[in-house]
Each structure stands twice: as C-alpha cells, then as structure tokens.
Design an enzyme around this catalytic site. Structure first.
Site, short mmCIF file in Angstrom:
data_model
loop_
_atom_site.label_atom_id
_atom_site.label_comp_id
_atom_site.label_asym_id
_atom_site.label_seq_id
_atom_site.Cartn_x
_atom_site.Cartn_y
_atom_site.Cartn_z
N ARG A 128 0.86 -1.20 0.00
CA ARG A 128 0.00 0.00 0.00
C ARG A 128 0.88 1.23 0.00
O ARG A 128 0.97 1.96 0.98
CB ARG A 128 -0.91 -0.05 1.19
N GLN A 133 -0.33 2.40 -6.05
CA GLN A 133 -1.77 2.71 -6.03
C GLN A 133 -2.48 2.37 -7.33
O GLN A 133 -3.57 1.82 -7.32
CB GLN A 133 -1.99 4.18 -5.69
N ASP A 136 -3.43 -1.32 -7.57
CA ASP A 136 -4.14 -1.88 -6.43
C ASP A 136 -5.49 -2.46 -6.84
O ASP A 136 -6.53 -1.80 -6.80
CB ASP A 136 -4.31 -0.77 -5.37
N SER A 139 -8.39 -2.66 -4.06
CA SER A 139 -9.15 -1.43 -3.85
C SER A 139 -10.08 -1.15 -5.02
O SER A 139 -11.21 -0.70 -4.84
CB SER A 139 -8.20 -0.23 -3.66
N TYR A 235 -4.11 -1.91 7.56
CA TYR A 235 -5.18 -2.89 7.75
C TYR A 235 -5.51 -3.00 9.24
O TYR A 235 -4.67 -2.70 10.10
CB TYR A 235 -4.73 -4.28 7.28
#
Ligand code: NAD
Length: 389
Positions: A128, A133, A136, A139, A235
């Site tokens: 992360r 990003q 990802d 997500s 997390y």
C-alpha cells in the site's frame, strides 16, 4: 513477450482480466496480447473489439496457456475455489501467472500453484504505497463492490432511502449503518448518501472518523480501547474474543436503530469477526436488511450464509459473493488498468525483472521455482520461513 487472457471459469463470473483499451498500452510495454475466444463477452467486450486493438483471438484455453509467457486472470486457482484447479495442468515451469489467488488462505492451494512451477504474482499482496496505487486491484474491486452493496440493499429494503415530502405525507429517510470503513465501506457511505439515506458508520480504526464525516456520515464512537487496531499497512489487526464480545454489546443498540446494516469488517488472512449475533438480528425491526460483504470470509453476521439470502426473525440477511462481478464492464475496466500498470513495471526489455530490484515485484511474488517464496504468505499459511541462501 505474450500475455494471455483465458476466459474466467468461476461459476457466474462475468469479468475479464484485460479489456480492449489496454491492448495498445501493453504493446507499448513490449507485450502482445492473446485472448481466449469469448473471454470478454459477458463483460461487454466482444472479440472484435480486442482484434481492432491488435490482440489475437485463440479458440481454446489450452492454446492460451501454451502460447503465453504471462497468463493474467481475475480469479486464479485459490481465488477460484470451484474450477481453478483445472488450470494447474495447463501451467508450465517459468510461466508467469498474475491475478487474485487468496495467498493467505490455504496452504494446500498455494502449494499446488507453486508445484505447477509458475512464478505467481498475487494481486492481493500489493503493497500500500503511493507508487503501487495504480496497481491496487483489491481497492479497485472493493470500490465497485461497495457501490453494488448499497444498490442491492436499496432493492431488498421495503423502504426507500430518501426523505420525501408529498401530498400523501412525509416519508422519513432510511437509516443505514456501515460497519467497516475500508475502501468498500467508504464507497458504500458515499453511495447511500447520494441516494438520500441517513448514514452512520463504525470502524475499529479510529483514524477513519474524519473520512466518514467528510462523506456526510455520522461516525459511531464506541468506548473501546482501539490503540493498536491498525497495522503498518493500514489494515485492521485481529483482536481477542473479549474485545469482539464488548464490541457486539456496544454495537447492539446502534444496529437495532438501523433499517439496514452493511458489514465489511475483515482482517487480512483471518476469518471475519462476528459482529452481529442472532440476538442482535432479533433486536432489529421486521423488514430490516443486513448485507454481509464479509460473507465469503466467514461472515460478520452469525446467520449469514455465503451466496444466499436468509430471512430470520423478519430480517433479510444477504451474503453476496463476488459482488464486483455483478458490474463486469467497469470492474474489468479498472482491473485491466491495474494489471497493465503492474505488467509495465514487471517487464523490462522483454524480460521479467528480478524481485530484488523492486518492492512491488518482491512483495507480490507468491511462488517461484516450485516454492512458496513470499514471507508474509508463508507465515500466514503456517509454513516455516525460507532460509536465505
Ligand atoms: P479491509 O477490506 O481489510 O477491511 C475493511 C474494514 O473493516 C477496514 O477498514 C477494517 O478496519 C475494518 N474492520 C476490521 N475489523 C473490524 C471490526 N472488528 N470492527 C469494525 N471494523 C473492522 O480494508 P481496506 O478496504 O483494505 O482498507 C483498509 C485501509 O487501508 C483503509 O484506510 C484504506 O483507505 C487504506 N488503503 C490504503 C491504500 C494505499 O495507501 N495505497 C490502498 C488501499 C487501502
């Protein structure tokens, strides 16, 4: 190098790993694309659109595996716990496999992938970081699932979401509670707000309070000690049973006051915590709805049955599996973009880069040379740590 896209074969799966629009982007990175005939059809991407962008269509799955240096899938073996194993004999030593594979869930399936000889990269292991990003996939899928969860609740609830003042009287808005405010939870809050509901949200990580408020939601604060609720990756950490028992006791009242509850609370590599007991379901008004987004991970509600709709004590409990697949056009679009970014970083000058050269490659690499090489996965699966050579 050739990137191959087999047709997804998990029952009901409608997504496809690559969309036509990314074919020229991959070509720029030196990657040719081959697609199993009909792979994109259920997502709204016919073969002809791939061909127009320069991809080659292959008639059967075996040919896709045989011709590809890199195979990309949405649900690989592991994440596809129904038919995924049928791909194992098609894989070969040194071939690259990229997709969802539940790297922390089952030692048996992860070892089967390793034994096939592939270098498997699990998108769930994406670090992360800002640089990762755009890769990802978790997500990207969670956002769509969060949206679809609210749409499903709106459909199930015998009420409408917004306040409505009409000549026939005033309708009060629905009260929706979101438990677990990660990527899916945030999208659920935003969607429920757009539809006019009064939204409350709760998460064990106090850091999300501002995010909830910025979306117009009310953050539910419970007097619980949450000091170490978040790990270094952002997390939630697993808590002990005494914590969950206290949490249930405190959440009971908020749940009883809600018309619908959407739960998304999960902890990586662990069974989802039970946050809504049968007693709490009994406390809800008849006609209320619970949508348990953690259904596949064991469920946040005691009465959830994954993939089913249960009615108990007048409350409907929905345990959807694979929600992102129910919006396959957009899910595939964003998933394909995350894979394209990942592949552009993975391959350089026609070669797969070494894991030592890059944290994204190192952290996502699950199996190589017949072994499970990922330290995080080995720990979660109870395998002894590999001794450095
Ligand atoms: P997730 O899917 O792992 O879990 C969903 C949510 O459930 C989390 O917010 C978690 O805190 C919550 N939860 C777990 N146990 C709970 C309990 N007992 N009670 C209530 N809630 C509980 O989460 P996610 O969507 O992966 O997101 C986790 C965080 O990481 C978020 O803050 C997200 O914005 C962040 N994130 C950062 C990046 C990045 O920096 N590149 C990428 C993705 C997500």
């Amino acid at each position: 190098m050739i990137v191959g896209v087999p047709k997804e074969n998990y029952p009901g799966e409608r997504r496809v790993a690559l969309t036509p629009v990314v074919v020229p982007m991959l070509a720029k990175a030196g990657l040719e694309v081959v697609i199993e005939a009909g792979a994109g059809e259920r997502a709204g991407y016919p073969d002809a659109h791939y061909q127009e962008k320069g991809a080659k269509i292959l008639a059967d799955r075996g040919a896709v595996f045989a011709q590809s240096d890199i195979v990309v899938q949405v649900l690989c073996h592991g994440a596809n716990d129904k038919t995924g194993a049928s791909d194992l004999p098609l894989m070969r030593k040194g071939q690259v496999l990229v997709g969802f594979m539940r790297p922390l869930a089952s030692a048996e399936t992860v070892q089967q992938i390793a034994q096939s000889g592939v270098s498997a990269y699990a998108v769930e292991l994406m670090p992360r970081t800002t640089r990762a990003q755009s890769m990802d996939a978790l997500s990207a899928m969670a956002s769509i699932a969060g949206y679809k969860a609210v749409v499903a609740v709106a459909d199930e609830l015998p009420r409408i979401f917004p306040m409505m003042t009409t000549a026939a009287g005033t309708i009060t808005p629905s009260r929706i509670l979101i438990i677990g405010v990660g990527v899916a939870g945030l999208q659920a809050i935003a969607t429920a707000k757009r539809l006019g509901a009064v939204v409350s949200a709760y998460d064990v990580r106090p850091a999300v309070k501002e995010q909830v408020q910025s979306l117009g939601g009310r953050f539910v604060e419970l007097p619980l000690e949450t000091g170490d609720a978040q790990d270094g990756r952002g997390y939630a950490k697993a808590q002990d049973e005494a914590f969950y028992a206290k949490q249930r006791e405190l959440l009971g009242k908020v749940i009883a006051e809600s018309d619908a509850v959407i739960t998304t609370a999960v902890v990586p590599g662990k069974k989802a915590p039970v946050l809504v007991t049968e007693g709490m379901v009994k406390g809800m008004a008849p006609g209320s709805v619970i949508l348990d987004m953690a259904a596949e991970r064991g469920g946040n509600c005691e009465l959830t049955r994954a993939g089913e709709k249960v009615v108990a004590h007048g409350v409907t409990i929905v345990g959807p599996i694979n929600l992102a697949s129910s919006a396959p056009f957009h899910s595939s679009q964003v998933y394909a973009r995350t894979l394209t970014s990942f592949l552009a970083n993975l391959v350089k000058d026609g070669k797969v880069r070494l894991p030592e050269s890059d944290d994204i490659i190192r952290e996502t690499l699950l199996t190589q040379g017949g072994e499970v090489v990922n330290a995080r996965a080995r720990e979660a699966l109870g395998l002894p740590a590999l001794v450095a050579q």
